[in-house]
Design an enzyme around this catalytic site. Sequence first.
Site, PDB file in Angstrom:
ATOM      1  N   THR A  90      10.750   7.064  -7.245  1.00  0.00           N
ATOM      2  CA  THR A  90      10.034   5.798  -6.961  1.00  0.00           C
ATOM      3  C   THR A  90      10.113   4.823  -8.140  1.00  0.00           C
ATOM      4  OG1 THR A  90       7.846   6.603  -7.654  1.00  0.00           O
ATOM      5  CG2 THR A  90       8.424   6.857  -5.314  1.00  0.00           C
ATOM      6  N   VAL A 145       6.058   3.294  -2.596  1.00  0.00           N
ATOM      7  CA  VAL A 145       6.843   2.434  -3.488  1.00  0.00           C
ATOM      8  C   VAL A 145       6.024   1.200  -3.883  1.00  0.00           C
ATOM      9  CG1 VAL A 145       8.929   1.012  -3.658  1.00  0.00           C
ATOM     10  CG2 VAL A 145       9.049   3.260  -2.583  1.00  0.00           C
ATOM     11  N   ARG A 152      15.138  18.576   1.295  1.00  0.00           N
ATOM     12  CA  ARG A 152      13.795  18.171   0.833  1.00  0.00           C
ATOM     13  C   ARG A 152      13.133  19.394   0.220  1.00  0.00           C
ATOM     14  NH1 ARG A 152      12.540  13.161   0.323  1.00  0.00           N
ATOM     15  NH2 ARG A 152      12.968  12.653   2.484  1.00  0.00           N
ATOM     16  N   HIS A 207      14.092  13.304  -7.943  1.00  0.00           N
ATOM     17  CA  HIS A 207      15.187  13.892  -7.167  1.00  0.00           C
ATOM     18  C   HIS A 207      16.160  14.600  -8.114  1.00  0.00           C
ATOM     19  CE1 HIS A 207      13.614  11.936  -3.769  1.00  0.00           C
ATOM     20  NE2 HIS A 207      14.548  11.035  -3.508  1.00  0.00           N
ATOM     21  N   SER A 225       7.786  12.423  -2.372  1.00  0.00           N
ATOM     22  CA  SER A 225       7.434  10.992  -2.357  1.00  0.00           C
ATOM     23  C   SER A 225       8.588  10.135  -1.849  1.00  0.00           C
ATOM     24  CB  SER A 225       6.993  10.527  -3.750  1.00  0.00           C
ATOM     25  OG  SER A 225       8.025  10.724  -4.686  1.00  0.00           O
ATOM     26  N   GLY A 226       9.788  10.703  -1.803  1.00  0.00           N
ATOM     27  CA  GLY A 226      10.928   9.981  -1.245  1.00  0.00           C
ATOM     28  C   GLY A 226      10.753   9.700   0.237  1.00  0.00           C
ATOM     29  N   THR A 230       0.808  -1.231   0.000  1.00  0.00           N
ATOM     30  CA  THR A 230       0.000   0.000   0.000  1.00  0.00           C
ATOM     31  C   THR A 230       0.836   1.274   0.000  1.00  0.00           C
ATOM     32  OG1 THR A 230      -0.105  -0.098   2.403  1.00  0.00           O
ATOM     33  CG2 THR A 230      -1.995  -1.021   1.201  1.00  0.00           C
ATOM     34  N   GLN A 280      15.444  16.842  -2.988  1.00  0.00           N
ATOM     35  CA  GLN A 280      14.723  15.572  -3.027  1.00  0.00           C
ATOM     36  C   GLN A 280      13.210  15.737  -2.922  1.00  0.00           C
ATOM     37  OE1 GLN A 280      18.455  13.645  -0.632  1.00  0.00           O
ATOM     38  NE2 GLN A 280      16.547  12.510  -0.486  1.00  0.00           N
ATOM     39  N   CYS A 311      16.940   5.963  -2.823  1.00  0.00           N
ATOM     40  CA  CYS A 311      16.530   6.620  -4.071  1.00  0.00           C
ATOM     41  C   CYS A 311      17.482   7.730  -4.528  1.00  0.00           C
ATOM     42  CB  CYS A 311      15.115   7.173  -3.924  1.00  0.00           C
ATOM     43  SG  CYS A 311      14.808   8.025  -2.380  1.00  0.00           S
TER      44      CYS A 311
HETATM   45  N1  LIG Z   1       9.815   6.519  -1.462  1.00  0.00           N
HETATM   46  C1  LIG Z   1      10.939   6.368  -2.146  1.00  0.00           C
HETATM   47  O1  LIG Z   1      11.250   7.152  -3.087  1.00  0.00           O
HETATM   48  C2  LIG Z   1      11.881   5.238  -1.829  1.00  0.00           C
HETATM   49  C3  LIG Z   1      12.945   4.988  -2.679  1.00  0.00           C
HETATM   50  C4  LIG Z   1      13.842   3.929  -2.410  1.00  0.00           C
HETATM   51  C5  LIG Z   1      13.620   3.136  -1.319  1.00  0.00           C
HETATM   52  N2  LIG Z   1      12.583   3.390  -0.485  1.00  0.00           N
HETATM   53  C6  LIG Z   1      12.374   2.466   0.647  1.00  0.00           C
HETATM   54  O2  LIG Z   1      11.243   1.673   0.336  1.00  0.00           O
HETATM   55  C7  LIG Z   1      10.561   1.302   1.542  1.00  0.00           C
HETATM   56  C8  LIG Z   1       9.101   1.716   1.443  1.00  0.00           C
HETATM   57  O3  LIG Z   1       9.028   3.115   1.306  1.00  0.00           O
HETATM   58  P1  LIG Z   1       7.662   3.892   1.041  1.00  0.00           P
HETATM   59  O4  LIG Z   1       8.085   5.268   0.717  1.00  0.00           O
HETATM   60  O5  LIG Z   1       6.791   3.134   0.103  1.00  0.00           O
HETATM   61  O6  LIG Z   1       6.980   3.803   2.529  1.00  0.00           O
HETATM   62  P2  LIG Z   1       5.452   3.995   2.969  1.00  0.00           P
HETATM   63  O7  LIG Z   1       4.724   4.807   1.947  1.00  0.00           O
HETATM   64  O8  LIG Z   1       5.498   4.467   4.366  1.00  0.00           O
HETATM   65  O9  LIG Z   1       4.863   2.495   2.932  1.00  0.00           O
HETATM   66  C9  LIG Z   1       5.198   1.501   3.857  1.00  0.00           C
HETATM   67  C10 LIG Z   1       4.476   0.177   3.557  1.00  0.00           C
HETATM   68  O10 LIG Z   1       4.920  -0.823   4.483  1.00  0.00           O
HETATM   69  C11 LIG Z   1       3.809  -1.450   5.107  1.00  0.00           C
HETATM   70  N3  LIG Z   1       4.130  -1.775   6.520  1.00  0.00           N
HETATM   71  C12 LIG Z   1       4.441  -0.912   7.507  1.00  0.00           C
HETATM   72  N4  LIG Z   1       4.692  -1.582   8.663  1.00  0.00           N
HETATM   73  C13 LIG Z   1       4.490  -2.901   8.375  1.00  0.00           C
HETATM   74  C14 LIG Z   1       4.575  -4.098   9.132  1.00  0.00           C
HETATM   75  N5  LIG Z   1       4.915  -4.096  10.443  1.00  0.00           N
HETATM   76  N6  LIG Z   1       4.304  -5.272   8.517  1.00  0.00           N
HETATM   77  C15 LIG Z   1       3.967  -5.305   7.214  1.00  0.00           C
HETATM   78  N7  LIG Z   1       3.856  -4.203   6.440  1.00  0.00           N
HETATM   79  C16 LIG Z   1       4.120  -3.015   7.017  1.00  0.00           C
HETATM   80  C17 LIG Z   1       2.677  -0.457   4.998  1.00  0.00           C
HETATM   81  O11 LIG Z   1       1.508  -1.252   4.937  1.00  0.00           O
HETATM   82  P3  LIG Z   1       0.175  -1.004   5.808  1.00  0.00           P
HETATM   83  O12 LIG Z   1      -0.446   0.242   5.278  1.00  0.00           O
HETATM   84  O13 LIG Z   1      -0.595  -2.231   5.512  1.00  0.00           O
HETATM   85  O14 LIG Z   1       0.600  -0.927   7.259  1.00  0.00           O
HETATM   86  C18 LIG Z   1       2.977   0.236   3.657  1.00  0.00           C
HETATM   87  O15 LIG Z   1       2.438  -0.555   2.609  1.00  0.00           O
HETATM   88  C19 LIG Z   1      11.332   1.983   2.678  1.00  0.00           C
HETATM   89  O16 LIG Z   1      12.238   1.067   3.245  1.00  0.00           O
HETATM   90  C20 LIG Z   1      12.055   3.116   1.983  1.00  0.00           C
HETATM   91  O17 LIG Z   1      13.237   3.496   2.670  1.00  0.00           O
HETATM   92  C21 LIG Z   1      11.695   4.403  -0.719  1.00  0.00           C
END
Ligand SMILES: NC(=O)c1ccc[n+]([C@@H]2O[C@H](COP(=O)([O-])OP(=O)(O)OC[C@H]3O[C@@H](n4cnc5c(N)ncnc54)[C@H](OP(=O)(O)O)[C@@H]3O)[C@@H](O)[C@H]2O)c1
Length: 353
Positions: free
Chosen positions: A331, A15, A235, A242, A179-180, A12, A176, A149
Amino acid sequence: MKKISAALLGATGAVGQRYINMLDRHPYISLDVLMGGESAGKKYGEAVHWLFPDALPDRFAQAKVLKARPESAQGCDVVFSALPSEVAGEIELGFARAGYTLVSEASSHRMDPEVPLMIPEVNPDHLKLLETQKKKKGWKGAIATTPNCTVTGLAIVLKPLLDSFAAEKAIVTTMQALSGAGYPGVPSLAITENVLPYIKNEEEKVAREAKKILGTLKAGVVHENPIPMGLSCNRVQVIDGHTETLYAEFPGRVDPQEVARVLAGFRGKPQRLRLNTAPERPIIVRTENDRPQPRLDRMAGSVPGMSVTVGRLRNGIDDRSLQLTLLSHNTIRGAAGTAILTAELMEKEGFIG
Ligand SMILES: NC(=O)c1ccc[n+]([C@@H]2O[C@H](COP(=O)([O-])OP(=O)(O)OC[C@H]3O[C@@H](n4cnc5c(N)ncnc54)[C@H](OP(=O)(O)O)[C@@H]3O)[C@@H](O)[C@H]2O)c1
Protein backbone atom coordinates in the site's frame (compact mmCIF):
# COMPACT_ATOMS: atom_id res chain seq x y z
CA MET A 1 7.60 26.04 -2.75
CA LYS A 2 4.07 26.59 -4.06
CA LYS A 3 1.45 24.48 -2.23
CA ILE A 4 -0.46 21.89 -4.23
CA SER A 5 -4.02 21.34 -3.17
CA ALA A 6 -5.14 17.71 -3.50
CA ALA A 7 -8.42 15.80 -3.37
CA LEU A 8 -8.77 12.06 -2.70
CA LEU A 9 -11.34 9.65 -4.15
CA GLY A 10 -11.86 6.47 -2.07
CA ALA A 11 -10.54 8.06 1.11
CA THR A 12 -11.88 5.41 3.53
CA GLY A 13 -10.31 2.36 1.81
CA ALA A 14 -7.06 0.54 2.60
CA VAL A 15 -5.15 2.65 0.05
CA GLY A 16 -7.09 5.86 0.79
CA GLN A 17 -6.03 5.63 4.44
CA ARG A 18 -2.42 5.22 3.38
CA TYR A 19 -2.68 8.52 1.46
CA ILE A 20 -3.92 10.25 4.60
CA ASN A 21 -1.08 8.70 6.56
CA MET A 22 1.55 9.79 3.99
CA LEU A 23 0.19 13.23 3.08
CA ASP A 24 -0.49 14.35 6.65
CA ARG A 25 2.96 15.91 6.93
CA HIS A 26 3.80 16.40 3.25
CA PRO A 27 5.75 19.66 2.84
CA TYR A 28 3.84 20.97 -0.19
CA ILE A 29 0.91 18.67 -1.07
CA SER A 30 -2.06 19.57 1.08
CA LEU A 31 -4.88 17.01 1.17
CA ASP A 32 -7.91 19.29 1.29
CA VAL A 33 -10.86 17.23 0.00
CA LEU A 34 -11.91 13.66 0.89
CA MET A 35 -14.47 11.90 -1.29
CA GLY A 36 -16.24 8.56 -0.98
CA GLY A 37 -19.26 6.45 -1.85
CA GLU A 38 -21.31 5.17 1.08
CA SER A 39 -19.38 7.40 3.48
CA ALA A 40 -20.30 10.62 1.64
CA GLY A 41 -22.04 13.06 3.96
CA LYS A 42 -20.45 11.62 7.13
CA LYS A 43 -17.47 12.87 9.12
CA TYR A 44 -14.38 10.95 8.00
CA GLY A 45 -13.59 9.87 11.57
CA GLU A 46 -17.05 8.30 11.87
CA ALA A 47 -17.04 6.65 8.44
CA VAL A 48 -13.57 5.13 8.41
CA HIS A 49 -12.42 1.87 9.97
CA TRP A 50 -8.92 3.30 10.70
CA LEU A 51 -6.26 0.63 10.17
CA PHE A 52 -3.10 2.26 11.54
CA PRO A 53 -1.66 2.27 15.06
CA ASP A 54 -0.97 6.03 14.98
CA ALA A 55 -4.03 8.18 15.68
CA LEU A 56 -6.09 9.57 12.84
CA PRO A 57 -5.11 13.26 12.64
CA ASP A 58 -7.92 15.41 13.98
CA ARG A 59 -8.23 17.64 10.90
CA PHE A 60 -9.10 14.52 8.86
CA ALA A 61 -11.29 12.98 11.58
CA GLN A 62 -13.45 16.12 11.54
CA ALA A 63 -13.52 16.55 7.73
CA LYS A 64 -16.77 15.80 5.92
CA VAL A 65 -16.56 13.15 3.20
CA LEU A 66 -17.93 14.61 -0.02
CA LYS A 67 -19.65 12.93 -2.95
CA ALA A 68 -17.31 11.62 -5.65
CA ARG A 69 -18.06 14.25 -8.28
CA PRO A 70 -16.02 17.05 -9.90
CA GLU A 71 -17.82 19.87 -8.04
CA SER A 72 -16.47 18.49 -4.74
CA ALA A 73 -12.84 19.06 -5.81
CA GLN A 74 -13.24 22.68 -6.87
CA GLY A 75 -9.94 24.57 -6.59
CA CYS A 76 -7.80 21.41 -6.24
CA ASP A 77 -4.68 21.03 -8.41
CA VAL A 78 -4.64 17.23 -8.41
CA VAL A 79 -7.08 14.43 -7.65
CA PHE A 80 -5.74 11.11 -6.34
CA SER A 81 -8.02 8.16 -7.03
CA ALA A 82 -8.08 5.06 -4.82
CA LEU A 83 -11.43 3.85 -6.15
CA PRO A 84 -12.25 0.21 -6.90
CA SER A 85 -11.77 -0.43 -10.62
CA GLU A 86 -15.43 -1.44 -11.04
CA VAL A 87 -16.49 2.18 -10.45
CA ALA A 88 -13.32 4.15 -11.18
CA GLY A 89 -13.56 4.24 -14.99
CA GLU A 90 -16.59 6.50 -15.37
CA ILE A 91 -16.00 8.59 -12.24
CA GLU A 92 -12.40 9.38 -13.23
CA LEU A 93 -13.48 10.25 -16.79
CA GLY A 94 -15.94 12.76 -15.34
CA PHE A 95 -13.10 14.49 -13.45
CA ALA A 96 -10.75 14.48 -16.48
CA ARG A 97 -13.45 15.93 -18.73
CA ALA A 98 -14.15 18.61 -16.12
CA GLY A 99 -10.50 19.73 -16.25
CA TYR A 100 -8.89 17.89 -13.32
CA THR A 101 -5.52 16.17 -13.40
CA LEU A 102 -5.83 12.69 -11.85
CA VAL A 103 -3.30 10.21 -10.55
CA SER A 104 -5.15 6.90 -10.28
CA GLU A 105 -4.45 3.59 -8.52
CA ALA A 106 -7.34 1.86 -10.26
CA SER A 107 -6.83 -0.47 -13.21
CA SER A 108 -9.59 1.04 -15.41
CA HIS A 109 -7.36 3.33 -17.54
CA ARG A 110 -3.93 1.73 -16.98
CA MET A 111 -3.73 -0.03 -20.34
CA ASP A 112 -5.19 2.84 -22.39
CA PRO A 113 -2.43 3.58 -24.95
CA GLU A 114 -2.69 7.33 -24.26
CA VAL A 115 -2.52 7.01 -20.46
CA PRO A 116 0.90 6.77 -18.78
CA LEU A 117 1.37 3.91 -16.31
CA MET A 118 4.02 5.30 -14.01
CA ILE A 119 6.79 4.19 -11.70
CA PRO A 120 8.89 7.36 -11.58
CA GLU A 121 12.23 5.52 -11.15
CA VAL A 122 11.49 3.22 -14.10
CA ASN A 123 9.75 5.21 -16.83
CA PRO A 124 9.75 8.94 -16.00
CA ASP A 125 9.77 9.78 -19.73
CA HIS A 126 6.32 8.13 -20.16
CA LEU A 127 4.79 11.24 -18.58
CA LYS A 128 5.14 12.79 -22.04
CA LEU A 129 2.17 10.60 -23.06
CA LEU A 130 0.06 13.23 -21.31
CA GLU A 131 0.78 15.54 -24.27
CA THR A 132 -0.49 12.91 -26.74
CA GLN A 133 -3.44 12.28 -24.41
CA LYS A 134 -4.37 15.95 -24.44
CA LYS A 135 -4.39 16.04 -28.27
CA LYS A 136 -6.24 12.74 -28.81
CA LYS A 137 -8.79 12.58 -25.98
CA GLY A 138 -9.97 16.16 -25.95
CA TRP A 139 -10.25 16.13 -22.12
CA LYS A 140 -9.69 19.46 -20.38
CA GLY A 141 -7.81 17.55 -17.66
CA ALA A 142 -5.60 14.46 -17.70
CA ILE A 143 -5.21 10.95 -16.25
CA ALA A 144 -1.95 9.33 -15.15
CA THR A 145 -2.04 5.90 -13.51
CA THR A 146 0.14 3.79 -11.22
CA PRO A 147 0.38 0.00 -11.41
CA ASN A 148 -1.01 -2.97 -9.57
CA CYS A 149 0.78 -3.44 -6.23
CA THR A 150 2.45 -6.67 -7.37
CA VAL A 151 3.99 -5.05 -10.45
CA THR A 152 5.73 -2.14 -8.75
CA GLY A 153 8.49 -3.97 -6.83
CA LEU A 154 8.97 -6.39 -9.70
CA ALA A 155 9.35 -3.69 -12.38
CA ILE A 156 11.83 -1.73 -10.21
CA VAL A 157 14.03 -4.85 -9.99
CA LEU A 158 13.57 -5.85 -13.64
CA LYS A 159 14.59 -2.40 -14.92
CA PRO A 160 18.33 -2.71 -14.01
CA LEU A 161 18.27 -6.42 -14.91
CA LEU A 162 17.10 -5.46 -18.41
CA ASP A 163 19.31 -2.39 -18.84
CA SER A 164 22.57 -3.87 -17.50
CA PHE A 165 22.21 -7.61 -18.19
CA ALA A 166 19.61 -7.84 -21.00
CA ALA A 167 17.34 -10.22 -19.05
CA GLU A 168 15.38 -12.26 -21.57
CA LYS A 169 12.86 -14.25 -19.49
CA ALA A 170 11.22 -13.82 -16.06
CA ILE A 171 9.34 -16.44 -14.01
CA VAL A 172 7.72 -15.02 -10.89
CA THR A 173 5.90 -16.55 -7.91
CA THR A 174 4.18 -14.13 -5.53
CA MET A 175 3.15 -14.33 -1.87
CA GLN A 176 0.76 -11.39 -1.61
CA ALA A 177 -0.40 -9.67 1.55
CA LEU A 178 -4.01 -9.41 2.71
CA SER A 179 -4.18 -5.60 2.47
CA GLY A 180 -3.66 -5.99 -1.28
CA ALA A 181 -7.30 -7.11 -1.44
CA GLY A 182 -8.57 -3.91 0.26
CA TYR A 183 -10.70 -3.71 3.41
CA PRO A 184 -12.32 -6.01 4.64
CA GLY A 185 -10.78 -8.15 1.89
CA VAL A 186 -10.37 -11.95 2.05
CA PRO A 187 -12.68 -13.78 4.54
CA SER A 188 -10.75 -14.92 7.63
CA LEU A 189 -12.15 -18.47 7.28
CA ALA A 190 -10.59 -18.70 3.81
CA ILE A 191 -7.12 -17.41 4.66
CA THR A 192 -6.42 -18.38 8.29
CA GLU A 193 -3.79 -21.13 8.42
CA ASN A 194 -3.90 -21.21 4.63
CA VAL A 195 -2.44 -20.10 1.27
CA LEU A 196 -4.78 -19.27 -1.62
CA PRO A 197 -3.12 -20.22 -4.92
CA TYR A 198 -5.27 -18.00 -7.15
CA ILE A 199 -5.98 -14.27 -7.32
CA LYS A 200 -8.52 -13.43 -10.02
CA ASN A 201 -7.04 -11.69 -13.10
CA GLU A 202 -3.78 -10.95 -11.23
CA GLU A 203 -1.31 -13.01 -13.30
CA GLU A 204 -2.43 -11.54 -16.64
CA LYS A 205 -2.51 -8.02 -15.17
CA VAL A 206 1.01 -8.18 -13.72
CA ALA A 207 2.63 -9.34 -16.98
CA ARG A 208 0.67 -6.87 -19.13
CA GLU A 209 1.40 -3.88 -16.90
CA ALA A 210 5.09 -4.73 -16.43
CA LYS A 211 5.60 -4.87 -20.20
CA LYS A 212 3.99 -1.44 -20.65
CA ILE A 213 6.00 0.18 -17.83
CA LEU A 214 9.26 -1.33 -19.10
CA GLY A 215 8.41 -0.41 -22.69
CA THR A 216 9.91 2.34 -24.82
CA LEU A 217 8.10 5.56 -25.67
CA LYS A 218 8.66 6.59 -29.29
CA ALA A 219 6.69 9.25 -31.16
CA GLY A 220 3.85 9.22 -28.64
CA VAL A 221 3.48 5.41 -28.57
CA VAL A 222 4.65 2.98 -25.87
CA HIS A 223 6.22 -0.11 -27.44
CA GLU A 224 5.88 -2.93 -24.90
CA ASN A 225 8.97 -4.65 -23.60
CA PRO A 226 8.89 -8.12 -25.19
CA ILE A 227 10.32 -10.05 -22.21
CA PRO A 228 8.35 -13.32 -21.76
CA MET A 229 6.92 -13.54 -18.24
CA GLY A 230 5.34 -16.40 -16.31
CA LEU A 231 3.41 -15.61 -13.11
CA SER A 232 1.95 -17.61 -10.22
CA CYS A 233 0.10 -15.38 -7.76
CA ASN A 234 -0.76 -16.53 -4.23
CA ARG A 235 -2.49 -14.84 -1.28
CA VAL A 236 -0.81 -15.45 2.09
CA GLN A 237 -1.61 -14.60 5.68
CA VAL A 238 0.58 -11.47 5.91
CA ILE A 239 -1.02 -8.07 6.58
CA ASP A 240 1.29 -5.81 4.51
CA GLY A 241 4.16 -6.52 2.11
CA HIS A 242 4.20 -8.56 -1.09
CA THR A 243 7.03 -11.11 -1.36
CA GLU A 244 7.99 -12.38 -4.84
CA THR A 245 10.55 -14.89 -6.03
CA LEU A 246 12.05 -14.16 -9.44
CA TYR A 247 13.85 -16.58 -11.74
CA ALA A 248 15.44 -14.76 -14.71
CA GLU A 249 17.45 -15.90 -17.73
CA PHE A 250 20.16 -13.95 -19.56
CA PRO A 251 22.01 -14.24 -22.89
CA GLY A 252 25.38 -14.70 -21.14
CA ARG A 253 26.95 -15.55 -17.78
CA VAL A 254 25.73 -13.50 -14.80
CA ASP A 255 27.65 -13.07 -11.59
CA PRO A 256 25.29 -12.69 -8.59
CA GLN A 257 27.76 -10.37 -6.85
CA GLU A 258 27.90 -8.08 -9.88
CA VAL A 259 24.07 -8.14 -10.06
CA ALA A 260 23.89 -7.25 -6.35
CA ARG A 261 26.17 -4.25 -6.98
CA VAL A 262 24.08 -3.03 -9.92
CA LEU A 263 20.78 -3.43 -8.07
CA ALA A 264 22.09 -1.65 -4.97
CA GLY A 265 23.44 1.19 -7.14
CA PHE A 266 20.22 1.66 -9.11
CA ARG A 267 18.93 5.24 -8.97
CA GLY A 268 16.22 6.98 -10.98
CA LYS A 269 15.06 10.47 -11.88
CA PRO A 270 13.22 10.98 -8.53
CA GLN A 271 16.55 10.43 -6.72
CA ARG A 272 18.36 12.86 -9.04
CA LEU A 273 15.61 15.45 -8.54
CA ARG A 274 15.53 14.73 -4.78
CA LEU A 275 11.75 14.42 -4.79
CA ASN A 276 10.21 14.38 -1.33
CA THR A 277 8.87 10.80 -1.45
CA ALA A 278 11.89 9.33 -3.29
CA PRO A 279 13.91 6.91 -1.15
CA GLU A 280 17.68 7.39 -1.32
CA ARG A 281 18.00 3.77 -2.45
CA PRO A 282 15.09 2.36 -4.51
CA ILE A 283 16.55 -1.15 -4.05
CA ILE A 284 18.14 -2.39 -0.83
CA VAL A 285 20.15 -5.61 -1.18
CA ARG A 286 20.40 -7.90 1.86
CA THR A 287 23.02 -10.61 2.06
CA GLU A 288 21.61 -12.70 4.94
CA ASN A 289 20.13 -16.08 3.96
CA ASP A 290 16.77 -15.33 5.59
CA ARG A 291 15.94 -11.88 4.19
CA PRO A 292 13.81 -10.19 2.96
CA GLN A 293 10.91 -10.83 5.33
CA PRO A 294 7.66 -8.80 5.34
CA ARG A 295 7.69 -8.08 9.08
CA LEU A 296 11.34 -6.97 9.09
CA ASP A 297 11.78 -5.28 5.73
CA ARG A 298 8.50 -3.79 4.48
CA MET A 299 9.22 -0.37 6.04
CA ALA A 300 12.85 -0.31 4.88
CA GLY A 301 14.45 2.76 3.35
CA SER A 302 14.96 6.47 3.95
CA VAL A 303 11.26 6.99 3.12
CA PRO A 304 9.71 4.08 5.04
CA GLY A 305 8.05 1.56 2.74
CA MET A 306 9.33 3.10 -0.51
CA SER A 307 12.38 0.85 -1.02
CA VAL A 308 12.21 -2.64 -2.49
CA THR A 309 14.31 -5.16 -0.54
CA VAL A 310 16.09 -7.88 -2.51
CA GLY A 311 17.84 -10.94 -1.10
CA ARG A 312 18.77 -14.59 -1.76
CA LEU A 313 20.62 -13.61 -4.96
CA ARG A 314 22.13 -16.68 -6.58
CA ASN A 315 22.54 -18.40 -9.91
CA GLY A 316 19.64 -20.60 -11.04
CA ILE A 317 19.93 -23.82 -13.03
CA ASP A 318 23.14 -22.55 -14.66
CA ASP A 319 25.35 -19.46 -14.66
CA ARG A 320 23.16 -17.75 -17.30
CA SER A 321 20.22 -17.64 -14.89
CA LEU A 322 19.54 -15.91 -11.61
CA GLN A 323 17.17 -16.36 -8.67
CA LEU A 324 16.23 -13.79 -6.06
CA THR A 325 13.52 -12.86 -3.58
CA LEU A 326 12.08 -9.34 -3.49
CA LEU A 327 9.73 -7.60 -1.10
CA SER A 328 7.81 -4.34 -1.43
CA HIS A 329 5.16 -2.67 0.70
CA ASN A 330 1.95 -3.01 -1.28
CA THR A 331 0.00 0.00 0.00
CA ILE A 332 3.06 2.31 0.13
CA ARG A 333 5.44 1.48 -2.76
CA GLY A 334 2.68 -0.52 -4.45
CA ALA A 335 0.02 2.18 -4.18
CA ALA A 336 -0.15 5.57 -2.40
CA GLY A 337 3.64 6.14 -2.25
CA THR A 338 4.20 5.64 -5.96
CA ALA A 339 1.17 7.80 -6.79
CA ILE A 340 2.42 10.63 -4.55
CA LEU A 341 5.90 10.32 -6.09
CA THR A 342 4.28 10.48 -9.55
CA ALA A 343 2.45 13.67 -8.55
CA GLU A 344 5.74 15.15 -7.29
CA LEU A 345 7.39 14.36 -10.64
CA MET A 346 4.38 15.79 -12.52
CA GLU A 347 4.67 19.00 -10.51
CA LYS A 348 8.40 19.25 -11.28
CA GLU A 349 7.73 18.72 -15.00
CA GLY A 350 4.91 21.25 -15.18
CA PHE A 351 1.93 18.87 -15.49
CA ILE A 352 0.41 19.94 -12.13
CA GLY A 353 0.03 23.36 -10.53
N1 LIG B 1 -4.68 -2.51 -1.61
C1 LIG B 1 -3.59 -2.43 -2.36
O1 LIG B 1 -2.48 -2.89 -1.96
C2 LIG B 1 -3.63 -1.77 -3.71
C3 LIG B 1 -2.44 -1.52 -4.38
C4 LIG B 1 -2.45 -0.90 -5.65
C5 LIG B 1 -3.65 -0.51 -6.18
N2 LIG B 1 -4.81 -0.76 -5.53
C6 LIG B 1 -6.06 -0.27 -6.14
O2 LIG B 1 -6.48 0.85 -5.38
C7 LIG B 1 -7.91 0.94 -5.41
C8 LIG B 1 -8.44 0.99 -3.99
O3 LIG B 1 -8.09 -0.21 -3.33
P1 LIG B 1 -8.36 -0.46 -1.78
O4 LIG B 1 -7.62 -1.69 -1.47
O5 LIG B 1 -8.12 0.78 -0.99
O6 LIG B 1 -9.98 -0.72 -1.80
P2 LIG B 1 -11.05 -0.64 -0.61
O7 LIG B 1 -10.36 -0.83 0.70
O8 LIG B 1 -12.13 -1.57 -0.99
O9 LIG B 1 -11.59 0.87 -0.69
C9 LIG B 1 -12.42 1.36 -1.71
C10 LIG B 1 -12.76 2.84 -1.50
O10 LIG B 1 -13.54 3.30 -2.62
C11 LIG B 1 -14.72 3.94 -2.16
N3 LIG B 1 -15.84 3.65 -3.10
C12 LIG B 1 -16.37 2.45 -3.39
N4 LIG B 1 -17.38 2.59 -4.30
C13 LIG B 1 -17.48 3.93 -4.54
C14 LIG B 1 -18.32 4.72 -5.36
N5 LIG B 1 -19.28 4.17 -6.14
N6 LIG B 1 -18.15 6.06 -5.36
C15 LIG B 1 -17.20 6.63 -4.60
N7 LIG B 1 -16.38 5.94 -3.78
C16 LIG B 1 -16.52 4.60 -3.76
C17 LIG B 1 -14.98 3.38 -0.79
O11 LIG B 1 -15.63 4.42 -0.09
P3 LIG B 1 -16.97 4.24 0.80
O12 LIG B 1 -16.57 3.47 2.00
O13 LIG B 1 -17.32 5.65 1.07
O14 LIG B 1 -17.99 3.55 -0.08
C18 LIG B 1 -13.55 3.14 -0.26
O15 LIG B 1 -13.06 4.36 0.28
C19 LIG B 1 -8.39 -0.27 -6.22
O16 LIG B 1 -8.62 0.12 -7.56
C20 LIG B 1 -7.23 -1.23 -6.13
O17 LIG B 1 -7.18 -2.12 -7.23
C21 LIG B 1 -4.83 -1.36 -4.30
